[in-house]
Structures are given as C-alpha cells and as structure tokens.
Motif scaffolding. Structure first.
Motif, PDB file in Angstrom:
ATOM      1  N   LEU A   1       5.406 -27.772  -0.208  1.00 53.78           N
ATOM      2  CA  LEU A   1       5.666 -28.434   0.571  1.00 53.78           C
ATOM      3  C   LEU A   1       5.467 -29.084   2.072  1.00 53.78           C
ATOM      4  CD1 LEU A   1       8.568 -27.660  -1.263  1.00 53.78           C
ATOM      5  CD2 LEU A   1       9.323 -29.969  -0.421  1.00 53.78           C
ATOM      6  N   VAL A   2       4.611 -28.047   2.752  1.00 52.78           N
ATOM      7  CA  VAL A   2       4.710 -28.449   4.246  1.00 52.78           C
ATOM      8  C   VAL A   2       2.836 -28.532   3.812  1.00 52.78           C
ATOM      9  CG1 VAL A   2       4.583 -27.239   6.399  1.00 52.78           C
ATOM     10  CG2 VAL A   2       6.320 -27.248   4.977  1.00 52.78           C
TER      11      VAL A   2
ATOM     12  N   THR B   1       0.786 -31.123   0.786  1.00 50.42           N
ATOM     13  CA  THR B   1       1.400 -32.535   1.580  1.00 50.42           C
ATOM     14  C   THR B   1       0.690 -32.744   2.960  1.00 50.42           C
ATOM     15  OG1 THR B   1       3.311 -31.733   2.654  1.00 50.42           O
ATOM     16  CG2 THR B   1       3.465 -32.483   0.337  1.00 50.42           C
ATOM     17  N   ARG B   2       0.096 -31.509   3.753  1.00 49.58           N
ATOM     18  CA  ARG B   2      -0.238 -32.158   5.143  1.00 49.58           C
ATOM     19  C   ARG B   2      -1.198 -33.084   5.196  1.00 49.58           C
ATOM     20  NH1 ARG B   2      -3.440 -28.858   2.815  1.00 49.58           N
ATOM     21  NH2 ARG B   2      -6.018 -27.927   3.235  1.00 49.58           N
TER      22      ARG B   2
ATOM     23  N   ARG C   1      -0.943 -36.105   3.525  1.00 51.76           N
ATOM     24  CA  ARG C   1      -0.462 -37.290   4.071  1.00 51.76           C
ATOM     25  C   ARG C   1      -0.681 -38.537   2.250  1.00 51.76           C
ATOM     26  NH1 ARG C   1       0.603 -34.835   8.786  1.00 51.76           N
ATOM     27  NH2 ARG C   1       2.570 -34.998   9.279  1.00 51.76           N
ATOM     28  N   ALA C   2      -1.607 -38.171   1.874  1.00 51.86           N
ATOM     29  CA  ALA C   2      -2.671 -39.092   0.652  1.00 51.86           C
ATOM     30  C   ALA C   2      -1.659 -39.469   0.263  1.00 51.86           C
ATOM     31  CB  ALA C   2      -3.579 -38.179   0.039  1.00 51.86           C
ATOM     32  N   ILE C   3      -2.474 -40.692   0.315  1.00 47.68           N
ATOM     33  CA  ILE C   3      -1.851 -42.021  -0.311  1.00 47.68           C
ATOM     34  C   ILE C   3      -1.917 -41.788  -2.048  1.00 47.68           C
ATOM     35  CG2 ILE C   3      -1.759 -44.695  -1.395  1.00 47.68           C
ATOM     36  CD1 ILE C   3      -0.020 -44.197   1.330  1.00 47.68           C
ATOM     37  N   VAL C   4      -3.045 -41.468  -2.384  1.00 46.22           N
ATOM     38  CA  VAL C   4      -3.266 -41.025  -3.602  1.00 46.22           C
ATOM     39  C   VAL C   4      -3.572 -39.567  -3.354  1.00 46.22           C
ATOM     40  CG1 VAL C   4      -5.435 -41.114  -5.536  1.00 46.22           C
ATOM     41  CG2 VAL C   4      -4.998 -42.831  -3.950  1.00 46.22           C
ATOM     42  N   PRO C   5      -2.188 -38.945  -4.348  1.00 45.92           N
ATOM     43  CA  PRO C   5      -2.296 -37.414  -3.525  1.00 45.92           C
ATOM     44  C   PRO C   5      -2.985 -36.719  -4.268  1.00 45.92           C
ATOM     45  CG  PRO C   5      -0.419 -38.672  -5.256  1.00 45.92           C
ATOM     46  CD  PRO C   5      -1.290 -39.148  -5.281  1.00 45.92           C
TER      47      PRO C   5
ATOM     48  N   GLN D   1      -0.470 -31.964  -3.826  1.00 49.43           N
ATOM     49  CA  GLN D   1       0.720 -33.088  -2.674  1.00 49.43           C
ATOM     50  C   GLN D   1       1.897 -33.311  -4.040  1.00 49.43           C
ATOM     51  OE1 GLN D   1      -0.657 -35.421  -0.112  1.00 49.43           O
ATOM     52  NE2 GLN D   1       1.057 -36.779  -0.936  1.00 49.43           N
TER      53      GLN D   1
ATOM     54  N   ALA E   1       4.980 -31.080  -5.288  1.00 47.46           N
ATOM     55  CA  ALA E   1       5.857 -31.217  -4.161  1.00 47.46           C
ATOM     56  C   ALA E   1       6.199 -32.684  -4.328  1.00 47.46           C
ATOM     57  CB  ALA E   1       4.905 -31.205  -3.184  1.00 47.46           C
ATOM     58  N   GLU E   2       5.300 -33.600  -4.504  1.00 49.75           N
ATOM     59  CA  GLU E   2       6.450 -34.976  -4.579  1.00 49.75           C
ATOM     60  C   GLU E   2       7.110 -34.758  -6.210  1.00 49.75           C
ATOM     61  OE1 GLU E   2       3.451 -38.151  -4.441  1.00 49.75           O
ATOM     62  OE2 GLU E   2       2.988 -37.342  -1.984  1.00 49.75           O
TER      63      GLU E   2
ATOM     64  N   TYR F   1      10.328 -33.335  -5.384  1.00 48.74           N
ATOM     65  CA  TYR F   1      11.350 -34.239  -4.275  1.00 48.74           C
ATOM     66  C   TYR F   1      11.763 -34.738  -5.061  1.00 48.74           C
ATOM     67  CZ  TYR F   1      12.177 -37.224  -0.442  1.00 48.74           C
ATOM     68  OH  TYR F   1      13.193 -38.302   0.292  1.00 48.74           O
TER      69      TYR F   1
END
Lengths: 190, 279
Positions: free
Chosen positions: B81-82, B85-86, B88-92, B96, B99-100, B103
């Motif tokens: 989760l950290v 996700t570092r 912070r991509a719009i296209v993950p 990531q 993690a999303e 969430y």
C-alpha cells in the motif's frame, strides 16, 4: 515461569521419546493457544502492530490511494467532457461545412443564371445589330440594284434611240428625236 | 438401462476397492513405519510461541516468533500500500491496482454494509482487514507462524471491535442503543424474552467473532500438519497424504481470504447496529 521450564523438559523428552510424547505429556499435545503465560506478550505486540498499521494507513497509504482514485475520476470526467466538447465541435463544423456547401451551390446557381442572362442579352443585342446591319445592307443593295436597273433601262433607251436613228438614217427617213423617243418609250413599256 | 446400472454398480465396486486399498495402505503404513520416524505428529507445535532471539525468559515485551510474523504483516502492508502506490499513477501499475482494489473492496464493504456515515471508521476496518489477510496468507508459507491462529490475537481484535462498537452505540444513540435489544416487531409479551436472547447473542458476538477466525486458521494448519506426519510415516505411500496436503492447502488459501472477509464484514454489521440500532 514454571510453565516455560516444563516446556523445555518436554522438548528434551520429545526428542528422546517421540512416539509416546503426544500421549504422555499434556503440555506438548495441548494447545499453545491456551498457554496464558504468552497472552500478555501476544497482546502487547498485537497492539503495537495494529497501531503501526493504522498509522501507516491513515498517514500515508489511504490518503494517497484516495487522491489517486479522485485524480483518476476527475481525469476520466474531464476527458469525457473534452470528448463531448470535441464531438459538439465536430458536429458544428460539419453543419458549417454543409451550410457552406449549400451556400456555394446557391451562389454558383446564381452566377450561372446571371452569366446565362448576360450572354443571352449579348447574343440578343448582337443578333439585333446583325439584323439591322443586314437590313441596311439589303436596302442599300436594293437601291444599288434599282439604280443599276434604271441605268440599264436608260442605256437601253439611249441605245435604242441611237440605233433607231441610225437605222432610220440608213433607210433614208428622217424622224425627229421627239417621235423616236415616244415610240421607244411606248415600245419599252410594252 | 441394464448397461447403465451395471456401470453404476461397477463404479461403486471400484470406489469400495479404492477405499479398501487406501485403508490397507494407511494401516500398513502405520504398522510397518520405520521405527525412528514413529508417528511423531505434533500438529500443534507450529503454534508454539518462543522468544525470537533464544533464551527462556519471556516477558510481555520479549520479541517472539509471533512478533516477527506480525512485523512481516506490517512489512507486507507497507510494500503493497505504500511502496506499491509510490508512482501515484493515473494508469496504475500491477501492484498499485492491487492496492487500489483492496482499498475499493473494503471501502465499498463499509459503505454498503455499515452505511455512508460509517465511512469515517474505514481506516480502522481497513487496518483489521489488512492485518488478518496478510497474517493469514503469510501463515501459509511453510515453516511460518500465523498470528491469527492464536485466540489471544483474534480475541483482542474482536474485543476492540466489540468495545468500540458498544461505546459508539451509546455515544451516538444514548439509551436508544438499547432499542437494539427491544424487538418492536414482536408481540409485546415476547419482547422481554427476546430481549434476553438478543442481549446474550450480543455478548456472544466477540466470542464467535474471534473463535471463528482462530479456529478456522488453526484447524487448517493442524490438518496439514497431521497429513504431513502421515507422509513421514508412510514411506513409499507418502504421495497420498501429499496429495491430500495439496488439496487442503488449496482450501486453506480460500479460507485465508474468506475468514478475513468474514471478520471484516461482521465488523461492518456490528458497526451498522451501533449507528442504526433500530430493529
């Protein structure tokens, strides 16, 4: 502490006598889950773990993911709006194109009609002029022909008079000019 | 028809023969097992808690093998989760998006089950879910230790939920929270009896909540260990328990997630009761 010492003796026994260990010793067969001496330790470390996870989540992970999701949502919304706008523009452009096409066609038709009318007028004028010229020429020609015919008749008259006078002279008669002229004119008419 | 029934009975005979052979194999394995191996099955040994750095003395803050694996759940959560996700991509990236998904999964659960006003307790529920799911899955690594197999751990988790939800219920609704126990849709005469039952069931909640998780995890691990013991004892025929272990392991992978899910969704249900106690 008594518990831990019994466990170590168990372990020693266990290696020596595995087959009977399970049945023989209550502690080694029992559930470590019910060993209350470890509860304090477990609870302490669990609470530490949970607090650490909670802080990692609330301080870093969750806000970050939330921001990313919100970003993505707004990006998608913006993109859809932009696409919608572009579509509107395309539709507008197509309308404008069609309008321009229709206008051009009308304009072209108008120009063609004008040109046709102009050419028609020119043609008419030219034809009228040509007609007039032809008429004038014809009249002139007719006049010329009439002149020539008149000239021819006069010439014939003069020749006839002269000829007549000569013939008469040869015949030995003399006639006056006035009689000859009258006779010829009568003859010519006939 | 005759052919079919013959086939059926044939299948039945095959089955009976198969089970007989299996039983014989097992018995012969038990009888003719090598002496040194014995039937040294200690399925509960894997749950033993011992100080991590040797020594006998274990006080309340001594790091133990359990501490190590709790720490590894933290490491796993941080990685997913950290670190995951570092960008912070719009296209993950792949991590990531996992993690999303985690969430979104828990967030939606809280929102759907406990209601929109429960969303502010989402980080706490997320903490519980992630701890349990990571502990369960890390516990499936051979030789590892599973904190969630310990009733002390799950009981604390359940008691945190129970105490929090009960306090929250009274803070939000005052005495109205007791309406949870007063079944207004039942006939008046029955209501006191129902209230007693409801009250008992309310207090049983943390017990079932915690034992369900620890019991499932512990049982699965113990079963695998028992089969592993058979595998050691059966010699040539050890492939049978090894096949069984594979099957049970697959089931355990399912259980690892489902139990985390069940614990979390029950937490949401209890939270909903606290926020909206009307029956």
């Amino acid at each position: 502490m008594a518990n831990t010492t019994t466990q170590t003796t168990d372990a020693a026994h266990g290696t020596a006598d595995m087959a009977h260990g399970a049945a023989g010793h209550a502690e080694s067969a029992g559930m470590p889950q019910l060993d209350f001496s470890t509860f304090g330790n477990q609870i302490f470390w669990l609470v530490v773990t949970l607090v650490v996870i909670y802080f990692v989540l609330t301080k870093i992970a969750l806000p970050r993911i939330e921001a990313v999701l919100a970003d993505r949502q707004s990006t998608i919304t913006n993109d859809i709006a932009a696409a919608e706008e572009l579509k509107q523009q395309a539709v507008k452009a197509e309308d404008a194109y069609n309008q321009a096409l229709a206008d051009a066609r009308i304009e072209a038709n108008k120009i063609v009609a004008e040109a046709r009318a102009e050419i028609q007028a020119d043609v008419d004028k030219a034809a009228a002029k040509a007609d007039a010229e032809i008429a004038a020429k014809a009249a002139e020609s007719e006049a010329a022909i009439a002149e020539i015919r008149k000239g021819a008749v006069e010439s014939v008259k003069a020749v006839a008079k002269d000829t007549t006078k000569e013939i008469l002279a040869v015949l030995g008669t003399k006639a006056d000019a006035k009689t000859i002229t009258a006779a010829i004119t009568a003859r010519m008419k006939g | 028809m005759a052919d079919e029934s013959a086939k059926k009975s044939g299948g039945g005979i095959t089955k009976i023969v198969f089970f007989l052979v299996m039983a014989l194999v097992l018995l012969s394995g038990l009888l003719f097992a090598p002496d040194h191996a014995g039937l040294a099955i200690h399925p509960m040994d894997q749950f033993k808690i011992a100080p991590l750095f040797g020594g006998e003395h274990m006080s309340w803050f001594t790091p133990t093998n359990e501490t190590l694996w709790m720490g590894l759940t933290v490491v796993g959560i941080v990685l997913l989760l950290v670190i995951g996700t570092r960008g912070r991509a719009i296209v993950p990236t792949r991590t990531q998006s996992v993690a999303e998904m985690a969430y979104g999964f828990v967030y939606k659960m809280v929102e759907d089950v406990a209601g929109k006003d429960a969303v502010k307790y989402f980080p706490g529920i997320m903490t519980l879910f992630l701890f349990i799911v990571f502990a369960n899955f890390l516990g499936l690594i051979p030789k590892s230790f599973t904190p969630t197999s310990h009733i002390a751990v799950t009981a604390v988790l359940a008691m945190i939920v129970f105490v929090f939800v009960t306090v929250l219920g009274f803070v939000k609704n005052g005495a109205g929270f007791l309406g949870l126990f007063w079944v207004s849709s039942a006939p008046l005469a029955l209501r006191p009896i129902l209230a007693v039952i409801e009250l008992i069931s309310y207090f049983v909640r943390p017990v079932s909540h915690s034992i369900r998780l620890a019991g499932n995890v512990m049982a699965g691990h113990a079963v695998i260990k028992v089969f592993a013991g058979f595998a050691g004892a059966l010699g040539l025929f050890s492939f049978l328990p090894i096949l069984a272990i594979s099957a049970v392991y697959a089931l355990e992978v399912l259980v690892a997630f489902i139990q985390a899910y069940v614990f979390t969704i029950l937490t949401c249900v209890y939270l909903k009761d606290a926020l909206h106690p009307s029956h």
